[in-house]
Design a protein around this motif. Structure first.
Motif, mmCIF file in Angstrom:
data_model
loop_
_atom_site.group_PDB
_atom_site.id
_atom_site.type_symbol
_atom_site.label_atom_id
_atom_site.label_comp_id
_atom_site.label_asym_id
_atom_site.label_seq_id
_atom_site.Cartn_x
_atom_site.Cartn_y
_atom_site.Cartn_z
ATOM 1 N N VAL A 40 0.857 -1.186 0.000
ATOM 2 C CA VAL A 40 0.000 0.000 0.000
ATOM 3 C C VAL A 40 0.889 1.231 0.000
ATOM 4 O O VAL A 40 1.767 1.372 0.861
ATOM 5 N N LYS A 41 0.668 2.114 -0.979
ATOM 6 C CA LYS A 41 1.481 3.320 -1.085
ATOM 7 C C LYS A 41 0.605 4.558 -0.976
ATOM 8 O O LYS A 41 -0.568 4.543 -1.325
ATOM 9 N N TYR A 42 1.227 5.659 -0.521
ATOM 10 C CA TYR A 42 0.510 6.915 -0.383
ATOM 11 C C TYR A 42 1.481 8.074 -0.581
ATOM 12 O O TYR A 42 2.701 7.928 -0.474
ATOM 13 N N LYS A 47 5.160 6.567 -0.941
ATOM 14 C CA LYS A 47 5.817 5.904 0.182
ATOM 15 C C LYS A 47 4.987 4.677 0.553
ATOM 16 O O LYS A 47 3.755 4.707 0.475
ATOM 17 N N ALA A 48 5.648 3.630 0.975
ATOM 18 C CA ALA A 48 4.954 2.394 1.309
ATOM 19 C C ALA A 48 4.636 2.349 2.799
ATOM 20 O O ALA A 48 5.475 2.697 3.642
ATOM 21 N N LEU A 49 3.419 1.917 3.130
ATOM 22 C CA LEU A 49 3.064 1.656 4.518
ATOM 23 C C LEU A 49 3.684 0.337 4.957
ATOM 24 O O LEU A 49 3.784 -0.598 4.164
ATOM 25 N N SER A 50 4.068 0.255 6.220
ATOM 26 C CA SER A 50 4.675 -0.958 6.756
ATOM 27 C C SER A 50 3.874 -1.446 7.956
ATOM 28 O O SER A 50 3.764 -0.748 8.967
ATOM 29 N N GLU A 67 -6.047 10.800 1.782
ATOM 30 C CA GLU A 67 -5.210 10.288 0.699
ATOM 31 C C GLU A 67 -5.999 9.363 -0.226
ATOM 32 O O GLU A 67 -6.983 8.741 0.187
ATOM 33 N N SER A 68 -5.573 9.277 -1.469
ATOM 34 C CA SER A 68 -6.027 8.222 -2.370
ATOM 35 C C SER A 68 -4.904 7.201 -2.427
ATOM 36 O O SER A 68 -3.843 7.454 -3.010
ATOM 37 N N LEU A 69 -5.112 6.068 -1.789
ATOM 38 C CA LEU A 69 -4.072 5.061 -1.666
ATOM 39 C C LEU A 69 -3.920 4.262 -2.953
ATOM 40 O O LEU A 69 -4.847 4.173 -3.757
ATOM 41 N N THR A 70 -2.769 3.667 -3.131
ATOM 42 C CA THR A 70 -2.526 2.769 -4.259
ATOM 43 C C THR A 70 -2.185 1.397 -3.713
ATOM 44 O O THR A 70 -1.320 1.268 -2.844
ATOM 45 N N VAL A 71 -2.854 0.377 -4.205
ATOM 46 C CA VAL A 71 -2.663 -0.988 -3.720
ATOM 47 C C VAL A 71 -2.192 -1.855 -4.873
ATOM 48 O O VAL A 71 -2.831 -1.909 -5.932
ATOM 49 N N VAL A 72 -1.066 -2.521 -4.684
ATOM 50 C CA VAL A 72 -0.517 -3.405 -5.714
ATOM 51 C C VAL A 72 -0.114 -4.717 -5.063
ATOM 52 O O VAL A 72 0.122 -4.775 -3.857
ATOM 53 N N PRO A 73 -0.035 -5.789 -5.847
ATOM 54 C CA PRO A 73 0.466 -7.049 -5.287
ATOM 55 C C PRO A 73 1.889 -6.867 -4.769
ATOM 56 O O PRO A 73 2.697 -6.170 -5.377
ATOM 57 N N ALA A 74 2.189 -7.469 -3.626
ATOM 58 C CA ALA A 74 3.550 -7.408 -3.075
ATOM 59 C C ALA A 74 4.511 -8.035 -4.059
ATOM 60 O O ALA A 74 4.160 -8.926 -4.826
ATOM 61 N N GLU A 75 5.780 -7.559 -4.041
ATOM 62 C CA GLU A 75 6.765 -8.016 -5.017
ATOM 63 C C GLU A 75 6.987 -9.516 -4.957
ATOM 64 O O GLU A 75 7.271 -10.164 -5.947
ATOM 65 N N SER A 76 6.823 -10.128 -3.774
ATOM 66 C CA SER A 76 7.047 -11.555 -3.641
ATOM 67 C C SER A 76 5.800 -12.369 -3.934
ATOM 68 O O SER A 76 5.821 -13.582 -3.893
ATOM 69 N N SER A 77 4.675 -11.692 -4.217
ATOM 70 C CA SER A 77 3.414 -12.380 -4.417
ATOM 71 C C SER A 77 3.319 -12.960 -5.808
ATOM 72 O O SER A 77 3.833 -12.418 -6.771
ATOM 73 N N SER A 300 2.558 5.108 -9.401
ATOM 74 C CA SER A 300 1.544 4.479 -8.566
ATOM 75 C C SER A 300 0.451 3.835 -9.409
ATOM 76 O O SER A 300 -0.356 3.072 -8.890
ATOM 77 N N ASP A 301 0.434 4.123 -10.715
ATOM 78 C CA ASP A 301 -0.630 3.620 -11.582
ATOM 79 C C ASP A 301 -0.142 2.685 -12.676
ATOM 80 O O ASP A 301 -0.875 1.820 -13.118
ATOM 81 N N PHE A 302 1.097 2.881 -13.165
ATOM 82 C CA PHE A 302 1.435 2.216 -14.406
ATOM 83 C C PHE A 302 1.527 0.697 -14.252
ATOM 84 O O PHE A 302 2.048 0.172 -13.293
ATOM 85 N N ILE A 303 0.938 -0.001 -15.217
ATOM 86 C CA ILE A 303 0.910 -1.456 -15.245
ATOM 87 C C ILE A 303 1.887 -1.910 -16.316
ATOM 88 O O ILE A 303 1.856 -1.416 -17.444
ATOM 89 N N ILE A 304 2.764 -2.850 -15.976
ATOM 90 C CA ILE A 304 3.743 -3.323 -16.941
ATOM 91 C C ILE A 304 3.626 -4.822 -17.126
ATOM 92 O O ILE A 304 3.191 -5.530 -16.218
ATOM 93 N N GLN A 305 4.036 -5.254 -18.310
ATOM 94 C CA GLN A 305 4.000 -6.679 -18.637
ATOM 95 C C GLN A 305 5.319 -7.076 -19.273
ATOM 96 O O GLN A 305 5.869 -6.348 -20.107
#
Length: 339
Positions: A40-42, A47-50, A67-77, A300-305
């Motif tokens: 979760v970033k804001y 910055k990432a919440l811990s 805030e408008s938070l950004t939620v992404v899958p964790a890097e290890s997920s 916080s938004d861009f999706i990559i493949q």
């Protein structure tokens, strides 16, 4: 309390108690999204919440209700990407550091300052994951407008690998200031990663450079034209100006001759008092970069493949991690107009 948060598929809302904590936020998001590991970033820069360091802290005390938070899958997920992303075709390519290949490399981006009869020029940094260090190093070597605050360091002090070492030494020598909560991970892990040439620098590194070299660093965001100044209020008498595309730092310089090609004559530091014209010129430059060259990426938004293995991720850290682990460089950005 109602929170807004963004995921790859759009913007959603979440209802929580007014005294909800960071841990409760994470649990609610995991339940709503059906994911066991998230980041979760804001804020800006993001910055990432811990949970480990901030789990018992209330969201209101952090100001996150605004805030408008950004939620992404964790890097290890290994969470499977939504079908809407998997079926999307891409239209804009990116290189290993995330910069779009249709960017500004080789182009001459400048703004004429009529009142000063000088010109601002964008010095584009190499896409080698050390753009921040190269940008700062060149600014330190450049010519100031006044003799006040000249830096008494040898030229090799400004090389990226030396600046990385400076950051690491500063963190290790100030354990009470640079804690896991500040760094987002243990200081030892952060320092080990920072010494790798494929690790990007950011606001923490800029704050260290500001303290060490007694300089302000004004960073202009290409997408929004916003300016954050690192070191402001510390009575430093010189300032450097950088441009931030969302994934890449470049350096702003002033030249006295409109067709000047020699970078050794670049003015890279200005007195903090009276340099508003530089910031306004940098804003104009960023408007050109945004409108004419689309030279920005919202991390916080861009999706990559990854076109080599099919991996899909979101954000700067996920991209850096994937490239580092796999060595895959054939990466594309999935854009909103791709469907």
């Amino acid at each position: 309390m109602q929170l807004r948060y963004r995921v790859s598929s759009g913007t959603l809302t979440l209802e929580l108690d007014d005294d909800a904590t960071v841990s409760q936020l994470f649990e609610s998001l995991k339940s709503s999204l059906g994911q066991s590991a998230i980041t979760v970033k804001y804020g800006w820069p993001p910055k990432a919440l811990s949970v480990a360091d901030q789990g018992d802290v209330t969201l209101k005390s952090l100001g996150l209700q605004r805030e408008s938070l950004t939620v992404v899958p964790a890097e290890s997920s290994s969470v499977e990407a939504p079908k809407s992303i998997q079926q999307t075709t891409t239209t804009s390519t990116t290189n290993s550091s995330g910069n779009q290949e249709t960017g500004i490399k080789g182009q001459d981006i400048r703004v004429k300052l009529d009142d000063k009869d000088t010109t601002l020029v964008l010095r584009v940094m190499p896409d080698d994951n050390s753009c921040l260090f190269t940008a700062v190093g060149g600014a330190l070597c450049g010519v100031p407008l006044t003799e006040n605050g000249l830096l008494d360091f040898p030229a090799e002090q400004y090389a990226p690998e030396t600046l990385r070492r400076l950051v690491v030494d500063c963190i290790r020598n100030n354990p009470h200031k640079y804690t896991a909560a500040v760094l987002g991970q243990s200081p030892a892990a952060y320092c080990d990663k920072m010494m790798r040439p494929d690790t990007w620098g950011g606001e923490i590194e800029l704050s260290i450079f500001s303290d060490v070299f007694k300089l302000e660093f004004s960073v202009v965001d290409v997408k929004g034209g916003n300016i954050i100044t690192i070191g402001e209020g510390n009575c430093y008498n010189q300032r450097c100006v950088l441009v931030w595309s969302g994934i890449h730092y470049d350096r702003v310089v002033e030249v006295l001759l409109p067709d000047e090609k020699h970078t050794e004559y670049d003015i890279t530091r200005w007195p903090t008092e009276g340099c508003d014209y530089v910031l306004e010129g940098a804003r104009k430059m960023c408007k050109t970069l945004r409108d004419d060259h689309h030279y920005y990426t919202d991390t916080s938004d861009f999706i990559i493949q990854c076109n080599e293995c099919g991996w899909v991720g979101q954000g700067e850290k996920a991209l850096t991690s994937h490239v580092t682990i796999t060595g895959h460089l054939n990466i594309t950005e999935i854009t909103d107009n791709s469907t």
